[in-house]
Design a protein around this motif. Structure first.
Motif, PDB file in Angstrom:
ATOM      1  N   ARG B 304       0.850  -1.207   0.000  1.00 48.14           N
ATOM      2  CA  ARG B 304       0.000   0.000   0.000  1.00 48.14           C
ATOM      3  C   ARG B 304       0.885   1.256   0.000  1.00 48.14           C
ATOM      4  N   LYS B 315       0.271  11.977  -9.790  1.00 53.42           N
ATOM      5  CA  LYS B 315      -0.534  13.207  -9.793  1.00 53.42           C
ATOM      6  C   LYS B 315       0.364  14.433  -9.979  1.00 53.42           C
ATOM      7  N   ASP B 347      -8.219  10.967 -10.567  1.00 52.54           N
ATOM      8  CA  ASP B 347      -8.131   9.589 -10.083  1.00 52.54           C
ATOM      9  C   ASP B 347      -7.160   8.830 -10.989  1.00 52.54           C
ATOM     10  N   ARG B 349      -5.743   5.898 -10.312  1.00 49.73           N
ATOM     11  CA  ARG B 349      -5.610   4.467 -10.039  1.00 49.73           C
ATOM     12  C   ARG B 349      -5.714   3.603 -11.288  1.00 49.73           C
TER      13      ARG B 349
ATOM     14  N   LEU C 340     -12.435   3.080   2.636  1.00 49.29           N
ATOM     15  CA  LEU C 340     -12.606   4.530   2.789  1.00 49.29           C
ATOM     16  C   LEU C 340     -11.802   5.278   1.731  1.00 49.29           C
ATOM     17  N   MET C 341     -10.575   4.839   1.533  1.00 50.98           N
ATOM     18  CA  MET C 341      -9.714   5.535   0.580  1.00 50.98           C
ATOM     19  C   MET C 341     -10.241   5.403  -0.846  1.00 50.98           C
ATOM     20  N   ASP C 342     -10.859   4.265  -1.151  1.00 55.59           N
ATOM     21  CA  ASP C 342     -11.400   4.099  -2.503  1.00 55.59           C
ATOM     22  C   ASP C 342     -12.411   5.203  -2.821  1.00 55.59           C
ATOM     23  N   TYR C 344     -12.483   8.168  -1.337  1.00 49.20           N
ATOM     24  CA  TYR C 344     -11.791   9.453  -1.382  1.00 49.20           C
ATOM     25  C   TYR C 344     -11.052   9.658  -2.698  1.00 49.20           C
ATOM     26  N   GLU C 345     -10.477   8.595  -3.186  1.00 49.80           N
ATOM     27  CA  GLU C 345      -9.656   8.723  -4.400  1.00 49.80           C
ATOM     28  C   GLU C 345     -10.484   8.826  -5.676  1.00 49.80           C
ATOM     29  N   THR C 346     -11.763   8.612  -5.556  1.00 51.76           N
ATOM     30  CA  THR C 346     -12.623   8.720  -6.726  1.00 51.76           C
ATOM     31  C   THR C 346     -12.728  10.181  -7.172  1.00 51.76           C
TER      32      THR C 346
ATOM     33  N   GLY D 152     -11.014   4.990   8.835  1.00 48.22           N
ATOM     34  CA  GLY D 152     -11.822   3.902   8.312  1.00 48.22           C
ATOM     35  C   GLY D 152     -11.603   2.583   9.020  1.00 48.22           C
TER      36      GLY D 152
END
Lengths: 392, 392, 392, 392
Positions: B304, B315, B347, B349, C340-342, C344-346, D152
């Motif tokens: 992670r 970014k 985003d 990812r 949670l991060m998923d 936020y990162e959207t 989270g």
């Protein structure tokens, strides 16, 4: 290498030559962004500010110099201002430039993206140098309020390059017996980045400029939990501690009376100073106040302040340095700490009152000033006009 | 002077050469002074730690180097350790000395009042240099845990002089292709003063030592409210940013997963890096992790972490530098901020998953690792012995 | 007990009823104690401020209410002011009292040692209640600026008793459908003690007053390192979160654009809000801005702000709550954090632009406002008069 | 309402009944996550710890109670332990539970998602209550180390509900003459959220539990810049200040000797205490130490600590309350501050030595202990076995 042998006959003898510079603006009104409270008898011009500063020295014998701020203290004839100060028993100390009250400086002064605005800010310092030469001042004091409020607003790096160029121009305009003092501050009036936020940045610029560029340490300009006496030590070690701006803070740059928030910290600072003999005039360290008396009386506030600094210095002079060194070298943690605390816990108020009395000064300067009637007199006299403050 | 022109065909192309070094100790147990929780499958020796680190690289392609710590990672044959690492697809990165786990160091190591203890601490670094030569490492990494707990306990100034001498001896022992990296930290394990508490102190020592002495910036080692990206910029400007120790903090030196506490700060840091092209290998900035996985799984925690750093870097590479510069020079505060935020809010990812897939790596490294069965396998295999941790 | 099931058809459907209140004073000039920069087109009276606020709503559909401040927004006819606002598509929101700009309040207002001054401060709130009744406002918002600068200056305890009495009088004057909202702040404009420095103090007073007394959480009013979303959760649990004053801070009470300093924190706050369904209008939580646009354009600054809050709320609504709960209950630290991060990162900017377009609003409100010509028009019209600001 | 009239004949008379509780664990080894240094003569079991604590009381007369920690101080026969303590002139004070050293508590104890683990943590407190009944202790002291490291990771709200339930079970198990004391802490050992991070949270739980639930204030457990004496005042006002855990901090929870980092803060705290007569035994406030002597000698460290607390209390008793109140009511900012400072600046060391001598105690407890030979004797005797520390 850190030995300091106070006189055996009088450990406080060095206090004879120890003095504190007071800021002219402490006698004008100040406040927060929310409110500037006014007071009766507040000076309305530089002459009245210097008169008030003269009172602090008259009652304490500790404050023979007054810092001035340009343009707040602009007068037609600076030679006359200096002469007026001398008549009151004080002299003009450092000259402070102002880079934060012009609409042009919204995005910076010495670091502004616009070269024209940078040139204007540099030129202002030439004016300050002229004031120095007229008043006999030798220290040009620069607090750079420049910074940004939002990430991306400007290039942090480019601003450093612009700053270096601007400072170079100013430094090149100084004479061989003049110093450039550069202050740092972590935040305010900008809230994302400041262009000189810490001692490291100030020092890097001073090192690049030359020997006569020194760092100013304002005790209220650090992040919470910063060990300030460590920085004092480090700047002394680098030979670049030019001056203090003393005040107290609990939160931000609170500009409270020095020694009122954490008197032990003030003592520790003076302990580092005394350990390196930097309390002596030849050290070149200028001990100045930079405070705001938002709600308290201003002249008594200044008197209390210089007494607080003297008290901390006296305690630092009382440290038994031989015993301290012996305990330190023996690795005696509690013993060494105890030697320092013994000096701090000593009540020096009586000793200092004795010294004042011997010098023909009042034992209790605050009471003597209160009884002098000065405050009532200027309150009666200073009617009409505009009270001095931070504004132009 | 801050121009960086990412390839127009692929703004993320520079990611091909961007890598992150992982610490061997992240795979061992860690914790707080209150408790070190143990986990199944924790490595019991350096070989197993490197095997785990190899997993992070295998699933992400981002972590080709492993920092080691002496004596935690001491083995009889370091040449063999390096060879073992290579077989697993990674190499030995920087070598970290240990100055905090010997009873002799209670009052300091390189700054100890006792010259004999200082000599011992210096000698330890000679041993580390030998490890470097055996493993092919070029970076000697020094975090100095020295400091004091009580005012007066020792002379702040004398400790600096001792430190300068000790560092000089170590630096003189380095070869022309080796670097000395000096880390700073505001507090812990000492709580009154640290001997290298801030970037300014680290930089002063590095400047005194020579060109191959560089500063390490650990993102968790600052006072609250410190603007870290400013320091990154300043150290790059001075040519002395040697390495990062990435992690996250909310309070002290929390050593959490990088990017988990304030991902926008990580982006701003990488924006300063990319603005100076310091993300490229030739910059000499080593991007390392230094974290503790106290309660979470260690290998996934590392995966992670490296993904978070890559994401922030991606970014930063997406920032429209032309538009940013234009808005900055126009004094368009909101516009310039908006350009930066546009990149941050993107985003990435999916883009990064695409890149991994194109490189033959799993789109979702965390899931792929979970499905690999590695964790269960080592949990079954690594029974008996003593789990690795911070202790000797 | 904390389940929240977003609609499966449209996870963002709740945004339809989510709105943000804007402060009238954001459109006037503001600054620091050092300088208030002026701008072209700045409103000169409450009518012009409301007109500007109306622009924010017109371009975003997010800001249907305007907070007013007494006496800054005092007009002869508040009924007419409310009618004027309605014509512009907005309504008058909460009414803010002013306890910091009268010379009488130097040593406190509701806590002043002088009962006469306390009575004056209480009476000011009766005036504010009349304004509320004329404008249709239901929320009386009190930020108590009272405090002390020096230890010993006043009794911390006595000030609490005086405060409790003053608040009781004010609360007793409220009607059954009116709320008293009490804000807390750690420091500024006083720097030793504030009389309502923290949420605990505000809550204790609210609990003593009654059900209609609620706490205001200003995101810039905490000590460094405070976990704000924890306080949000705790006040919701106590049923006493009355309102937010949103803004950003890096250091003190910086009053920057919300979401500009730490967008992840804003998301975490909104995650706690959404977790307790407190984003829905029936929760009674009023989401307000309280910011200063010292250097940036004011209307665009407000537009950016409400968009930032909406964006954070949208991300919070996207959290996969079932997956989150499952991972939490399984003790899957990284998994739960990852859920949670998923969210936020959207990148939700496109989704939100789509929603705006569907509602007949511009996809890009900042650009649309810039292109509208409003700024140029008011700059041309608003000449002469005195620009509005914090001063009386 | 805050009047306190110290005896005119002896302003320090109240010191006769003022005492400080010392923690058994201060005599065992402690350290940081980096290293626990060992010392000669460290106790190896609870009996030896109590013997050492007895020394502190024997030389100072200030420390008649010893806090114990379960399971660190678990013995087969607690009645015998209490009897042993009495024989040494001290008694068993509060009983501290341990919720941080069991592998089960990785994700929380009283707040763990797993009901079985919560039940285990609750049951541990029943064991502690039994120890209290065997030893005569009346205070169950709970420091909840629970929290999370990552946003989270768990529901902040759910953890509060679980905590409320767990505490309810514990409180219901207490007898009518027993108190539950709940401590708060901002961070460590968890670094994103703590479940009882602040006084407000602790107080809310105590209010829900009942009259015998009180808050513990550890002076090292706050965010930087927090005004601790304000919290002391507020908790006294709420009738819920149960106890202090005294220590010093400069950064985090440093656990240094109380009064060594900021002696003026300690004085201000004791001034609030004395202002509310809370220094008297009938107030129910238990003045305890909670410190770590990582590098200094432990018994002298404790002696210094209790002397520091006594010294601050003595200075607080010397405040001229009539003059203070008069200046406060007159709005005399500098005068009121000056009254407080006069007491602080008084050197009370001689007065306290006189009182000790009159009570048959040594004038200089540190020297007397050093000369007693106790340290050398236990260093010789306590060989073999395992030195006590934080570990199980």
């Amino acid at each position: 290498m850190t030995s300091s042998t106070p006189s055996h006959t009088d450990p406080l003898a060095d206090l004879d030559t120890f003095s504190i510079e007071v800021p002219s603006w402490a006698y004008g009104n100040s406040g927060t962004r929310f409110k500037v409270f006014t007071t009766q008898g507040t000076p309305r011009d530089p002459w009245e500010k210097i008169a008030d500063a003269g009172q602090v020295h008259a009652f304490t014998g500790l404050a023979p110099r007054v810092s001035i701020h340009i343009p707040w203290d602009a007068v037609d004839d600076f030679v006359e201002l200096a002469s007026y100060a001398r008549d009151l028993g004080v002299s003009i100390g450092s000259v402070n430039s102002n880079l934060f009250q012009d609409d042009d400086y919204r995005l910076g002064s010495l670091t502004n993206p616009d070269p024209g605005i940078r040139a204007k800010a540099v030129a202002h310092h030439r004016q300050c140098l002229e004031v120095m030469r007229a008043t006999g001042s030798k220290d040009l004091k620069i607090w750079l309020p420049d910074g940004t409020n939002y990430p991306g607003q400007d290039s942090l790096r480019d601003r450093q390059e612009r700053l270096a160029e601007s400072l170079r121009e100013i430094y090149d305009a100084t004479a061989e017996d003049e110093r450039l003092l550069l202050e740092y501050k972590i935040f305010e009036p900008y809230f994302y980045s400041m262009d000189v936020p810490d001692w490291g940045t100030s020092l890097l610029h001073c090192l690049a400029l030359g020997e006569r560029a020194k760092v100013i340490l304002d005790t209220g300009h650090h992040a919470p939990t910063t060990n300030i006496e460590f920085i004092v030590m480090q700047l002394l070690r680098a030979g670049r501690l030019g001056a203090f701006d003393f005040n107290s803070r609990n939160y931000g740059d609170d500009d409270l009376i020095v020694g009122s928030a954490d008197p032990f910290q003030l003592f520790r600072i003076m302990h580092e100073i005394v350990s390196q003999q930097a309390h002596l005039p030849e050290s070149g360290v200028n001990f100045m106040l930079d405070q705001c008396h938002n709600i308290e009386e201003k002249i008594p506030g200044q008197i209390r302040s210089v007494l607080n600094v003297q008290q901390a210095t006296a305690k630092a002079l009382l440290v038994d340095r031989e015993a301290l060194l012996a305990a330190q070298q023996a690795g005696d943690v509690l013993g060494a700490h105890g030697v320092l605390m013994d000096a701090y816990e000593t009540d020096v108020r009586g000793l200092l009152a004795d010294r004042r009395e011997a010098a023909g000064l009042p034992r209790d300067p605050l009471r003597a000033f209160a009884e002098s009637g000065y405050a009532a007199r200027v309150a009666a006299e200073r009617v009409g006009g505009t009270q001095a403050g931070w504004g132009a």
